[in-house]
Design an enzyme around this catalytic site. Structure first.
Site, PDB file in Angstrom:
ATOM      1  N   THR A 160      21.001 -27.028  21.881  1.00 42.92           N
ATOM      2  CA  THR A 160      21.118 -25.857  22.768  1.00 42.92           C
ATOM      3  C   THR A 160      21.326 -24.665  21.864  1.00 42.92           C
ATOM      4  OG1 THR A 160      22.241 -27.172  24.466  1.00 42.92           O
ATOM      5  CG2 THR A 160      22.668 -24.817  24.538  1.00 42.92           C
ATOM      6  N   THR A 185      27.824 -25.876  22.958  1.00 44.59           N
ATOM      7  CA  THR A 185      26.627 -26.690  22.771  1.00 44.59           C
ATOM      8  C   THR A 185      27.099 -28.133  22.584  1.00 44.59           C
ATOM      9  OG1 THR A 185      26.582 -26.426  20.364  1.00 44.59           O
ATOM     10  CG2 THR A 185      25.347 -24.809  21.644  1.00 44.59           C
ATOM     11  N   GLY A 186      26.220 -29.059  22.895  1.00 39.78           N
ATOM     12  CA  GLY A 186      26.604 -30.465  22.786  1.00 39.78           C
ATOM     13  C   GLY A 186      26.631 -31.109  24.162  1.00 39.78           C
ATOM     14  N   ARG A 220      18.630 -33.391  36.322  1.00 40.40           N
ATOM     15  CA  ARG A 220      19.950 -33.298  35.676  1.00 40.40           C
ATOM     16  C   ARG A 220      20.148 -31.860  35.161  1.00 40.40           C
ATOM     17  NH1 ARG A 220      21.778 -31.773  30.230  1.00 40.40           N
ATOM     18  NH2 ARG A 220      23.727 -32.846  29.850  1.00 40.40           N
ATOM     19  N   VAL A 221      21.294 -31.311  35.449  1.00 39.76           N
ATOM     20  CA  VAL A 221      21.634 -29.974  34.963  1.00 39.76           C
ATOM     21  C   VAL A 221      22.850 -30.098  34.064  1.00 39.76           C
ATOM     22  CG1 VAL A 221      22.481 -27.700  35.665  1.00 39.76           C
ATOM     23  CG2 VAL A 221      20.645 -28.799  36.967  1.00 39.76           C
ATOM     24  N   GLY A 222      22.772 -29.503  32.895  1.00 47.47           N
ATOM     25  CA  GLY A 222      23.887 -29.565  31.954  1.00 47.47           C
ATOM     26  C   GLY A 222      24.827 -28.387  32.124  1.00 47.47           C
ATOM     27  N   THR A 274      18.766 -23.859  26.979  1.00 47.63           N
ATOM     28  CA  THR A 274      18.528 -25.218  26.487  1.00 47.63           C
ATOM     29  C   THR A 274      17.426 -25.913  27.279  1.00 47.63           C
ATOM     30  OG1 THR A 274      19.663 -27.316  25.990  1.00 47.63           O
ATOM     31  CG2 THR A 274      20.171 -26.310  28.082  1.00 47.63           C
ATOM     32  N   GLY A 292      26.888 -31.677  27.561  1.00 42.02           N
ATOM     33  CA  GLY A 292      27.138 -30.746  28.645  1.00 42.02           C
ATOM     34  C   GLY A 292      28.077 -31.293  29.699  1.00 42.02           C
ATOM     35  N   SER A 322      15.265 -28.483  21.204  1.00 41.22           N
ATOM     36  CA  SER A 322      16.391 -28.482  22.138  1.00 41.22           C
ATOM     37  C   SER A 322      16.391 -27.267  23.040  1.00 41.22           C
ATOM     38  CB  SER A 322      17.702 -28.528  21.352  1.00 41.22           C
ATOM     39  OG  SER A 322      17.893 -27.328  20.628  1.00 41.22           O
TER      40      SER A 322
HETATM   41  N1  GLY Z   1      24.650 -28.632  26.296  1.00 43.55           N
HETATM   42  C1  GLY Z   1      23.357 -28.849  26.773  1.00 43.55           C
HETATM   43  C2  GLY Z   1      23.260 -29.888  27.788  1.00 43.55           C
HETATM   44  O1  GLY Z   1      24.080 -30.778  27.835  1.00 43.55           O
HETATM   45  O2  GLY Z   1      22.338 -29.830  28.575  1.00 43.55           O
END
Ligand code: GLY
Length: 360
Positions: free
Chosen positions: A213, A264-265, A241-243, A231, A267, A91
């Site tokens: 993450t 974390t989780g 895609r950006v989290g 991450t 995004g 991750s």
């Molecule tokens: N929390 C990491 C993501 O969603 O990219």
């Protein structure tokens, strides 16, 4: 409005915390509910992958550097760099699961309390140390965020080396995902093929997507704060895609007068509810770190309205874990659902603790 089972949350609201000077004056006297409520002084908190089974890892490295007098921003980045370099963590960094094109794209951010400066990179390719590149953005530019090829070129100028970030194990997991994605495309699903699937991957095929993450925040004995999140993002994401991890205020945030927080989780949820900022803001209003995390999770639950993101009880069906560290050293964490842990180094010992859940 969601009215979930918030037994822990509501009880905590009448429970208690003694905050740092500025906070204590506005907080009524209350009883302590969570392990981190009482802690004072230097502390490092991280997601569970911040402490490895052998007792080493991110939080140990960060605390060692703090003990040696390092700035907490340097300490948290050095800590998460260990995880970025670990190919077994799928991750984060090298060994992270790629996007739908099979390309690993990394997101990271770091924030330094005393200067209130932040640095961030998103969709960074071919460089494993995304957090360290974000720290270079913070230290050596007037910008906050660099993305894509600009971030990569900046990293090269800063002396980072280019390399293929896709490990064989992550490549096999991606190919397996691709083969089994659509029963009607020209890729044969594993159960349609006359041949056994190629090379075994330890990556659990029953978890098609992962949001793993690492977030790590630190505070020194004199209340100097920093936070960092890094991450490889959502596995098999749409390229680009950006989290939340590189988004200041979502994946991490620091206010040196109050505290630090991270996520974390999923995004998308952390971005839509500005989770890290909201946690710090809530601590500033007198909530304990854990209360502040539960409060931010409740906001996420209240704002999750798409049916496909809700379970049969009307609760968010995704994972989200939030972490908080207050200026005086009190710490806390909470998750949307049970079963999550976090890692903390209180200056004496490094250990995992169970995260209280919004939905018990
Ligand atoms: N929390 C990491 C993501 O969603 O990219």
């Amino acid at each position: 409005m969601h009215r979930p089972n918030r037994r822990g949350f509501l009880a905590a609201m009448s429970g208690a915390v003694i905050g740092p000077g500025a906070l204590a004056s506005t907080s009524p006297a209350r009883s302590v509910r969570y392990p981190g409520d009482e802690h004072r002084g230097k502390c490092v908190i991280a997601s569970a992958n911040g402490l490895w089974k052998d007792g080493t890892g991110c939080i140990v490295q960060a605390m060692q550097l703090i003990d040696e007098g390092a700035d907490p921003a340097d300490a948290v980045v050095a800590g998460v760099t260990l995880v970025e370099n670990n190919p077994d963590d799928h991750s984060v960094g090298y060994g992270g699961l790629p996007n739908e094109d099979g390309v690993v794209q990394l997101d990271a951010s770091v924030m330094h309390g005393p200067t209130h400066k932040a640095g961030s990179v998103a969709a960074l390719e071919n460089i494993r140390s995304a957090a360290a590149v974000a720290l270079k953005v913070l230290k050596h530019t007037d910008h906050v965020m660099l993305v894509g090829d600009g971030a990569r070129r900046f990293a090269l100028r800063m002396g980072f080396k280019e390399e293929d970030m896709l490990t064989e194990e992550a490549r096999q997991a991606w190919l397996k995902w691709k083969r089994n994605l659509n029963p009607k495309d020209d890729w044969l699903d594993d159960d349609q093929s006359d041949f056994p699937p190629p090379a075994h991957s330890r990556i659990d095929p029953d978890i098609p997507f992962t949001y793993g993450t690492i977030n790590c925040s630190a505070v020194t004995d004199d209340g100097t704060l920093a936070s960092c999140t890094t991450t490889s993002g959502l596995s098999y994401k749409i390229p680009g895609r950006v989290g939340d991890s590189p988004i200041v205020g979502a994946g991490m945030y620091v206010d040196n007068e109050i505290g630090a927080a991270g996520a974390t989780g999923r995004g998308e949820a952390a971005i839509q509810s500005c989770c890290a900022y909201e946690i710090v803001r809530a601590m500033g209003e007198g909530k304990s770190p854990t209360e502040a995390c539960l409060h931010a999770l409740e906001r996420v639950a209240d704002h999750t309205r798409q049916k496909r993101l809700l379970n049969d009880k009307g609760q968010p069906n995704f994972g989200l874990v939030l972490y908080a560290l207050r200026k005086d050293g009190a710490y806390g964490c909470a998750s949307m659902h049970p079963g999550y842990r976090y890692a903390v180094h209180d200056g004496v010992t490094a250990r995992h603790l169970n995260a209280p859940a919004l939905f018990e």
